[in-house]
Design a protein around this motif. Sequence first.
Motif, PDB file in Angstrom:
ATOM      1  N   LYS A   1      49.583  43.061  40.491  1.00 52.11           N
ATOM      2  CA  LYS A   1      49.169  42.967  41.892  1.00 52.11           C
ATOM      3  C   LYS A   1      47.746  43.485  42.079  1.00 52.11           C
ATOM      4  O   LYS A   1      46.918  42.837  42.738  1.00 52.11           O
ATOM      5  N   SER A   2      47.450  44.631  41.484  1.00 54.84           N
ATOM      6  CA  SER A   2      46.106  45.198  41.654  1.00 54.84           C
ATOM      7  C   SER A   2      45.051  44.330  40.973  1.00 54.84           C
ATOM      8  O   SER A   2      43.928  44.172  41.487  1.00 54.84           O
ATOM      9  N   LEU A   3      45.397  43.725  39.828  1.00 63.42           N
ATOM     10  CA  LEU A   3      44.451  42.837  39.142  1.00 63.42           C
ATOM     11  C   LEU A   3      44.197  41.574  39.951  1.00 63.42           C
ATOM     12  O   LEU A   3      43.055  41.125  40.095  1.00 63.42           O
ATOM     13  N   SER A   4      45.271  40.974  40.474  1.00 65.47           N
ATOM     14  CA  SER A   4      45.112  39.724  41.235  1.00 65.47           C
ATOM     15  C   SER A   4      44.308  39.972  42.512  1.00 65.47           C
ATOM     16  O   SER A   4      43.494  39.135  42.929  1.00 65.47           O
ATOM     17  N   GLN A   5      44.505  41.139  43.122  1.00 60.50           N
ATOM     18  CA  GLN A   5      43.739  41.474  44.328  1.00 60.50           C
ATOM     19  C   GLN A   5      42.271  41.703  43.988  1.00 60.50           C
ATOM     20  O   GLN A   5      41.380  41.253  44.717  1.00 60.50           O
ATOM     21  N   ARG A   6      42.029  42.370  42.887  1.00 62.24           N
ATOM     22  CA  ARG A   6      40.648  42.676  42.511  1.00 62.24           C
ATOM     23  C   ARG A   6      39.863  41.411  42.213  1.00 62.24           C
ATOM     24  O   ARG A   6      38.688  41.296  42.568  1.00 62.24           O
ATOM     25  N   PHE A   7      40.506  40.421  41.564  1.00 56.68           N
ATOM     26  CA  PHE A   7      39.799  39.206  41.152  1.00 56.68           C
ATOM     27  C   PHE A   7      40.088  38.016  42.071  1.00 56.68           C
ATOM     28  O   PHE A   7      39.686  36.889  41.776  1.00 56.68           O
ATOM     29  N   HIS A   8      40.804  38.277  43.161  1.00 58.98           N
ATOM     30  CA  HIS A   8      41.030  37.280  44.214  1.00 58.98           C
ATOM     31  C   HIS A   8      41.687  36.006  43.667  1.00 58.98           C
ATOM     32  O   HIS A   8      41.269  34.877  43.962  1.00 58.98           O
ATOM     33  N   ILE A   9      42.721  36.190  42.858  1.00 54.22           N
ATOM     34  CA  ILE A   9      43.484  35.067  42.323  1.00 54.22           C
ATOM     35  C   ILE A   9      44.969  35.404  42.414  1.00 54.22           C
ATOM     36  O   ILE A   9      45.352  36.570  42.574  1.00 54.22           O
TER      37      ILE A   9
END
Length: 286
Positions: free
Chosen positions: A201-209
């Motif tokens: 979740k934190s990765l997808s939010q950070r990279f907007h995907i």
Amino acid sequence: MTQYFVKKDLNPSFDNSLVPKLLYIFNVDDTHTRFPRTMHMHDDIMEIIFVKEGKGSHLIGDRNYKTKKGDILIYNNGVLHDEYGNGDSDTNMSVFCCGITDVKLAGLPRNHLISKEQSYVLHSGEYASNIESLLEMMYSQISKEKPGAEEICSYLIRALITLILQIPQENFVLSKSEESVLLCDIKSYIDKHYQEDINLKSLSQRFHISTYYLVHVFKKSTGFSPIQYIIRRRIGEAQSLLINTNDSITKIAGMVGYDNTSYFATLFSKTVGMSPKKYRQLWSEN
């Protein structure tokens, strides 16, 4: 009798201000290689691996390789690599591994033997027997602590590197697509922050995907999901600390991102195939 003369003056491969130095050499059999050596990198050194027997799979940098007898693996300074078996009982990999510093070739960073545009795995072919002989001589000199071993190995390691540079190298066409740039950014972020609390979740939010696209892109390139990659990155660093320090297992667990030592030990055993304590004992005994 056939006589040959040297036709050219010596043109050294190495920067005159540095002389390559052998730091260590291992003769590793399948007692050790059957246990994965997960993601790690080396600071201020590079490694050369020569596969004497068997086969395996390696992730080096951004590329996956199927490796086999006679292959030479180049681990440039600062390049992540992950060593794991093929998942079958026929791997039986044995290798020579040598760590080297003060390597400086024209046009390349310090402790880099090849550029990132070239394959990190070379096929030794007709050079195999000569390369193995050089490694055997270095190992014999160091393991038997013979007088003058350090000086002899200084010449032998230069001969080994120069011989490897004669092997034809395969160039890669590096993709500049948006997907490859995105993957590079994600990997770079994980490699810098793997000790922190990172999740999908934190990765997808950070990279907007989306999390689905994140997992798809990442696994297609590396062979691992982002979470698997984080675990292997942490366990790989823990392996280095277990081998090279006397820090407690609890301290090492915290250093790589696990507050719960029991959970760390469980993940380590699942990934490597033995407990952290037994892994340290395996290397300290050898």
